[in-house]
Design a protein around this motif. Structure first.
Motif, short mmCIF file in Angstrom:
data_model
loop_
_atom_site.label_atom_id
_atom_site.label_comp_id
_atom_site.label_asym_id
_atom_site.label_seq_id
_atom_site.Cartn_x
_atom_site.Cartn_y
_atom_site.Cartn_z
N HIS A 20 0.87 -1.18 0.00
CA HIS A 20 0.00 0.00 0.00
C HIS A 20 0.90 1.22 0.00
N HIS A 21 0.29 2.40 -0.13
CA HIS A 21 1.04 3.65 -0.02
C HIS A 21 0.59 4.39 1.23
N TYR A 29 -5.33 3.54 -5.20
CA TYR A 29 -4.58 3.12 -6.39
C TYR A 29 -5.31 1.91 -7.00
N THR A 31 -5.85 -0.99 -9.59
CA THR A 31 -5.00 -1.79 -10.47
C THR A 31 -5.84 -2.88 -11.12
N SER A 56 -3.54 1.61 -12.94
CA SER A 56 -2.33 0.86 -13.31
C SER A 56 -2.75 -0.53 -13.79
N ILE A 137 4.81 -4.87 -6.88
CA ILE A 137 3.55 -4.32 -6.39
C ILE A 137 2.61 -5.46 -6.01
N TRP A 139 -0.78 -5.86 -3.02
CA TRP A 139 -2.06 -5.17 -2.80
C TRP A 139 -2.45 -5.30 -1.34
N ILE A 168 -4.02 -0.17 -2.30
CA ILE A 168 -3.85 -0.69 -3.65
C ILE A 168 -4.91 -1.76 -3.83
N LEU A 202 0.33 4.05 -9.86
CA LEU A 202 1.48 3.68 -9.03
C LEU A 202 2.77 4.29 -9.54
#
Length: 202
Positions: A20-21, A29, A31, A56, A137, A139, A168, A202
């Protein structure tokens, strides 16, 4: 039982992967895995365009080769491209040499430093090697849109239940996911927008 939110202990066990961010920013985010696929990816692109959202896409190399026009549309629309191996290989049970060669073959088309392993599964040795070239990446929320036993409403619930700042979120632009994807994605986007979230690649 499907595990929608990746467990914290897994983040601790594999801290060099991106789960995650920042939890301090109200950003999601989105995806999408497995495309590009005719009749699926274009519909996803139309939904994202409707809401002016960039996402993304982790693309399978053989699908890029089969459907180059759709892949090019991803780029034209400003979405971020990631590598999802050339043949959607599962790392477990695949030799290190074969796996790395398959990832590199996909890289020839994606030219991306982002990588997501199909099924989320690599061996520790594969992860160590890939980390030298790619940002891996993972999630923290997976919708299970690919689960044909899951109702579209339950897929939507999966999407929104555990999503928080920096999440994510994984959907799939493949044929198996289509009924749940087309139902859950726009509803989830509208839910998140109403809750004040922004969307970034991302």
């Amino acid at each position: 039982m499907n595990i929608v939110k990746s467990p914290v202990w897994l983040h601790w066990l594999l801290p060099h992967l991106t789960w995650h961010h920042s939890r301090h920013e109200k950003i999601i985010y989105l995806t999408f895995d497995d495309g590009p696929i005719p009749d699926v990816t274009p519909q996803v692109l139309n939904i994202l365009k409707k809401y002016n959202i960039q996402a993304s896409f982790f693309c399978v190399g053989e699908n890029i080769v089969k459907y180059p026009e759709i892949f090019e549309q991803l780029r034209i629309d400003g979405h971020r491209i990631g590598n999802h191996t050339f043949n959607h290989l599962k790392g477990w049970g695949t030799s290190l040499k074969k796996y790395l060669e398959n990832v590199e073959k996909c890289h020839q088309y994606t030219q991306s430093n982002l990588f997501r392993p199909p099924y989320g599964k690599c061996t520790p040795q594969q992860f160590r090697k890939l980390r030298k070239q790619y940002k891996i990446i993972m999630w923290d929320v997976i919708t299970y849109d690919f689960d044909t036993q899951l109702s579209p409403q339950d897929c939507y619930n999966n999407a929104i239940q555990f999503t928080t700042n920096g999440s994510i979120v994984v959907f799939h632009d493949n044929v198996k996911a289509l009924p749940r994807l087309l139902y859950a994605l726009p509803k989830a986007i509208e839910y998140w927008l109403a809750a004040g979230y922004e969307f970034r690649t991302l």
